[in-house]
Design an enzyme around this catalytic site. Structure first.
Site, short mmCIF file in Angstrom:
data_model
loop_
_atom_site.label_atom_id
_atom_site.label_comp_id
_atom_site.label_asym_id
_atom_site.label_seq_id
_atom_site.Cartn_x
_atom_site.Cartn_y
_atom_site.Cartn_z
N GLY A 1 30.79 -30.84 -19.14
CA GLY A 1 31.67 -30.90 -20.09
C GLY A 1 31.37 -32.17 -20.68
N SER A 2 32.31 -32.98 -21.39
CA SER A 2 32.17 -34.07 -22.18
C SER A 2 31.42 -35.11 -21.51
CB SER A 2 33.37 -34.46 -22.75
OG SER A 2 33.92 -33.36 -23.52
N THR A 3 31.64 -35.31 -20.12
CA THR A 3 30.94 -36.33 -19.29
C THR A 3 29.48 -36.29 -19.76
OG1 THR A 3 30.79 -34.89 -17.34
CG2 THR A 3 32.55 -36.28 -17.49
N PHE A 4 28.83 -35.33 -20.12
CA PHE A 4 27.70 -35.14 -20.49
C PHE A 4 27.19 -35.78 -22.05
CE2 PHE A 4 23.68 -32.83 -21.98
CZ PHE A 4 22.97 -32.98 -20.67
#
Lengths: 648, 379
Positions: free
Chosen positions: A326-329
């Site tokens: 998700g957005s941690t990427f």
């Protein structure tokens, strides 16, 4: 009766003749006996001597003590404890049923154990010893020893059994041992004879299995003289085995214990990496299980309960579980763009709430859109459109390469079971594996950590540590083997532009410390302890156009296994990073809501090496945190208490 | 010459008789018994109990019996041989009805102070009876069928009784010793040839019939024969005795493993180590040298008996001496063949060495007859 002398003389001569003939025959027969004796005793002496020795001498293997396992501060994670057991050699016992009946009058035998022993007896040759009862107390074993003469074929034995004093906390990291099974033996080409020792324990899962080579040690042997019934008369000589090497792990048992308790009943995983050395301070996967259950052989009912649990307690989610990050990427995408020189910090992208890419509409999580977004805002508010735009410019291959540099899509070499390599795909991968061309839509999906991209909590923690330090931090689980310090995972510089890194870190700082950041509610306010973070919410389902038109269904209204995964990665202290943490709560909903509070709590626990002061928390949270701390403390105390009684 | 023709003066009388005792023979018997004590002490793990001490006491008693028997004129023994034989038969019948069951076979009568095995007694009284019979029977009649039939019945009747106990070893001994005495007495060799031929024929028939519908023996009996012929077929079952015994013998080597160092017997691998299989312990601990020495002692005893028999002036003395020698020979020959894997395991003890009271007493009493024949020989 009258006899004439001549006749008598004749009879006497005949008698003498026959007496000599018979005497000669006897002598001849005796000669034959002597020849036979010579043949057996002289010509074949060596062969028979060997047979006599084989009769008399038995070689018994001595199991070595398994290496013990400690945490970084010397707390015991796995040790050996004497266990008394009763073995039976069916051949020596004669009537097995009767001997067992006699034995059961002396001590109480578990009918299940007896049944299992009987099955084992039918399958193995009669001279192999079989365990009849295990984990007996001293009193029972003395009763058996005293009555040994009346119990042929029965021998009381003392052995070592594995104990995991930390119960559930290290089930996934350390794994467990168990008795050697036929399956284990079938996997081996030439099994070590030591494995044939009854009830010998080998590592089945986790660290115990992966470092079996060092932990097992080498067998000793004793030669014993036995009599015809197999009873040992005396020991002739003995060669002690070499005990397995003791291991010290990098994990901190107290911290691990806290993390497990903090995760509670969630299906979740937490990894804490030391940013200086790559040491894994905690690797927690919840729910967990008690590895001691497996040491003796778990009951079918217990095992069924573990396998049927939808929260998968047996899986080690920290390294085995892979999730769309998700957005941690997004840090990866933005780093790829920055390193490529495509954007500067002031460059903005306009976010109307969606982006049209080759006829398909990709949505931002915020329907109304973020308006003009720069790098810092894009991280802070996790604007998706900014990254769609960036990714199309940079291309998937550079993003994938950056992901690899930051430790994603590659297997970290850890002595644990089934360490996943995750996936950081590129064009080549898709055409090779899927046989399809890479589409620009795939790139758009990848930019926000969806689509093909998969990462484990371990990889996300490593990624965060590498972003925080700019070095290629490698995770390390083993601190020392037999007192020999293992190489550190500090790593070399990654060769990334320090300015670019600083910009990304500032963005992560804003996530946690800016009033509009997604992680603001789970910030740390203690000066010098502030952290940089990034939330992530990864979809496990596709949202159709129709649903989007009708209004996306809220997570709370979905069945558990259709909800989004909640993720959060962070590092702290911001100015001098010591720890990087990744948290995933399976189907936990939004990352900022479900994962960020856990990340902050475990981070503080790690930073303060114990319960953090309430002053580290924002004012509004303190009373709630205080209650939570007290509750956890109570739970840990309770568990500590029950743990003691288990060992007694 | 019959005993009636002895000149009373030419035979020693009173205490002088002791001088005429066959001293070398007595010494030989004592040394064989000595070997027995040594081995019984060893198999008990270096202890006089439970075997060596009682055995020694019985030996002393046996020597007294031998002396008493030796002092009594040989013609007295000739005169009571029919009575002795009949008494033995009665005792055998008594065992049949009142005997005690021991070792799976009915063999002895409990007299209170000792257990009497009538079958042991039978061995010697049968020899006495046959010797007396041929002493009485004119030599020229000894080959006539009717006069052959009489001793054959004398032999077969007790043999049948002993076989019923069942005691195969003693039956064979009675049969062979009886046959031996008949052969010595000059019965025509044709009879023996016929019996041997019939025996060979029977054995052939037994083997030929195996597996056919006129099979002569039961299957388990064939299996026993198989095991005997090749003990390795069933090393833990029926062949165990023979296999372990051969291992013990073989591992002794030239000079043995040393006194009380035999692992086979000390660790109980040998069955019946104090009785029928005692020779294996001797051979294991003293090797070929020990075994050969014992065999030589036995042979010397036979030689002395034959010499006594040849010197004797009357048929009874000769025949009874030779009969005792044959019985003695059969004892050790069968026992040794058995432990060396040359003969099936039948219960025959090693004479004067194996633990056991009846056998020792009866054997020494029999040698008393030999001594008596020697003493009361006219000179």
């Amino acid at each position: 009766m009258k006899r004439n002398a001549k006749e008598l003389e004749g009879a006497h001569r005949k008698l003498s003749r026959r007496a000599l003939l018979l005497g000669g025959l006897q002598l001849g027969f005796a000669g034959g006996l002597a020849a036979r004796m010579r043949y057996l005793q002289v010509d074949q002496a060596d062969q028979f001597r060997l047979l006599a020795e084989e009769n008399r001498i038995n070689i018994r293997l001595l199991a070595p003590a398994r290496g013990e396992i400690f945490d970084r501060n010397g707390q015991t994670l796995a040790h050996n404890s004497p266990s008394y057991r009763i073995i039976i050699v069916p051949e020596d016992a004669g009537d097995v049923g009767e001997v067992i009946a006699k034995l059961s009058r002396l001590i109480t035998l578990d009918p299940e154990d007896v049944e299992r022993a009987l099955v084992e007896m039918r399958r193995s040759p009669p001279f192999l010893p079989i365990t009849l009862a295990d984990q007996l107390n001293w009193e029972d074993i003395s009763k058996v020893a005293v009555n040994a003469p009346a119990l042929p074929g029965i021998t009381p034995e003392v052995g070592l059994t594995r104990i995991y004093p930390q119960l559930d906390d290290f089930a996934h990291v350390v794994g467990y041992v168990g008795p050697v099974s036929d399956y284990d033996l079938s996997k081996l080409d030439r099994p070590d004879p030591i494995l044939r020792i009854p009830r010998f324990q080998i590592g089945k899962v986790g660290f115990e299995a992966k470092r079996e080579d060092v932990l097992r040690g080498t067998a000793g042997a004793k030669r014993v003289e036995v009599n015809a019934t197999g009873r040992v008369m005396r020991e002739l000589d003995r060669k002690e085995g070499q005990a397995g090497a003791d291991m010290q792990l990098t994990v901190d048992a107290d911290l691990q214990n806290y993390v497990q308790a903090r995760l509670g009943k969630e299906s979740a995983a937490v990894v804490i990496v030391d940013c200086e050395s790559g040491d894994l301070r905690a690797l927690a996967s919840a729910p967990s299980f008690d590895p001691n259950l497996f040491v003796r052989g778990i009951s079918v009912a217990d095992y069924r309960m573990l396998t049927d649990d939808p929260y998968r307690p047996l899986a080690n989610k920290t390294v085995q579980g892979t999730y769309p990050p998700g957005s941690t990427f997004k840090m990866v995408t933005v780093m790829a763009a920055l390193e490529d020189g495509l954007i500067g910090p002031e460059d903005t992208v306009y976010c109307p709430g969606h982006l049209e890419v080759s006829g398909r509409r990709f949505h931002c999580w915020k329907r109304a859109g973020h308006g003009h977004v720069d790098l810092n805002t894009s991280l802070k508010q996790s604007c998706d459109v900014y990254y769609y735009d960036l990714a199309i410019k940079v291309g998937i291959d550079k993003i994938s390469a950056m992901a690899n540099r930051l430790g994603l899509g590659m297997r970290h070499d850890l002595p644990m079971s089934a360490v996943a390599s995750g996936l950081a795909p590129n064009r080549e991968w898709k055409s090779r594996v899927r046989g399809q061309d890479w589409l620009v839509g795939d790139t758009v999906n990848a930019s926000i950590g969806q689509g093909f991209i998969l990462a484990s909590p371990l990889q996300l923690a490593v990624m965060t540590a590498r972003l925080a330090t700019g070095r290629s931090i490698a995770p390390r689980l083993v601190k020392s083997i037999d007192g020999v310090e293992q190489p550190s995972g500090a790593g070399e510089s990654l060769g990334l532009n320090e300015n670019n890194l600083r910009m990304v870190r500032r963005g992560m700082y804003s996530v946690s410390n800016d009033r509009r950041g997604t992680g603001y509610r789970s910030r740390i306010i203690a000066e010098g302890m502030r952290m940089g973070g990034k939330s992530g919410t990864s979809q496990v389902r596709n949202i159709t156009a129709a649903e989007r038109a009708a209004g996306v269904i809220r997570n709370e209204d979905l069945p558990w296994d259709r909800r989004d995964h909640a993720l959060y990665v962070c590092f702290a202290p911001f100015d001098n990073p010591k720890f990087a943490v990744s948290v995933i709560v399976e189907h936990g909903g939004g990352g900022s809501k479900a994962a960020a509070p856990i990340a902050r709590d475990v981070m503080l626990q790690a930073l303060y090496d114990g319960t953090p002061p309430l002053a580290a928390y924002p004012k509004g949270d303190r009373s709630r945190i205080k209650a939570q701390q007290e509750r956890l403390e109570r739970e840990r105390l309770q568990r500590g208490g029950s743990q003691d009684s288990d060992q007694a | 010459m019959s005993y009636l023709e002895y000149h009373a003066k030419s035979t020693p009388t009173g205490l002088r008789k002791i001088l005429y005792l066959n001293w070398p023979l007595t010494l030989l018997l004592a040394s064989v018994a000595g070997v027995g004590f040594l081995m019984l002490y060893s198999v008990a793990g270096g202890s006089f109990s439970p075997w060596a001490e009682p055995q020694f006491k019985r030996f002393l008693l046996g020597m007294c019996v031998m002396l008493v028997v030796a002092m009594v004129p040989i013609w007295f023994w000739r005169n009571i041989s029919v009575l002795a034989y009949l008494m033995s038969i009665v005792l055998l019948l008594a065992v049949e009805f009142f005997g005690t069951i021991g070792m799976g076979a009915q063999r002895w009568i409990d007299l209170g102070f000792m257990r009497l095995q009538p079958s042991e007694l039978m061995k010697i009284t049968l020899v006495m009876l046959l010797a007396a019979y041929y002493d009485w029977l004119p030599a020229e009649r000894s080959s006539r069928p009717i006069w052959v039939l009489v001793p054959v019945l004398m032999i077969l009747f007790p043999t049948f009784l002993v076989l019923r106990q069942p005691d195969l070893g003693t039956s064979i001994l009675l049969l062979a010793a009886g046959g031996g005495v008949m052969f010595l007495a000059g019965v025509h060799w044709g009879y023996f040839a016929a019996v041997i031929a019939a025996g060979v024929g029977l054995v052939t028939a037994v083997f030929q019939s195996r597996g056919t519908d006129w099979q002569l023996l039961k299957n388990y009996q064939y299996r026993r024969i198989d095991t005997f012929l090749d003990p390795s077929q069933d090393p833990l079952g029926a062949g165990y005795h023979i296999t372990q015994s051969k291992i013990a013998l073989g591992s002794g080597g030239w000079s043995g493993r040393g006194y009380m160092q035999g692992t086979q017997s000390r660790l109980n691998f040998l069955p019946e180590k104090h009785t029928d299989f005692i020779f294996t312990t001797l051979a294991e601990e003293f090797g070929f040298i020990g075994g050969f020495t014992l065999l030589s002692l036995y042979i010397l005893i036979i030689v002395f008996c034959v010499a006594t028999a040849l010197a004797a002036k009357d048929r009874f003395s000769s025949l009874v001496t030779l009969g005792v020698a044959i019985t003695f020979f059969l004892f050790f020959a069968v026992n040794m063949s058995m432990v060396m894997g040359l003969a099936p395991v039948v219960g025959v003890p090693l004479p004067l060495v194996s633990y056991g009271g009846s056998a020792m007493l009866v054997l020494l009493a029999a040698f008393g007859l030999v001594q008596s024949a020697n003493i009361h020989r006219p000179r």
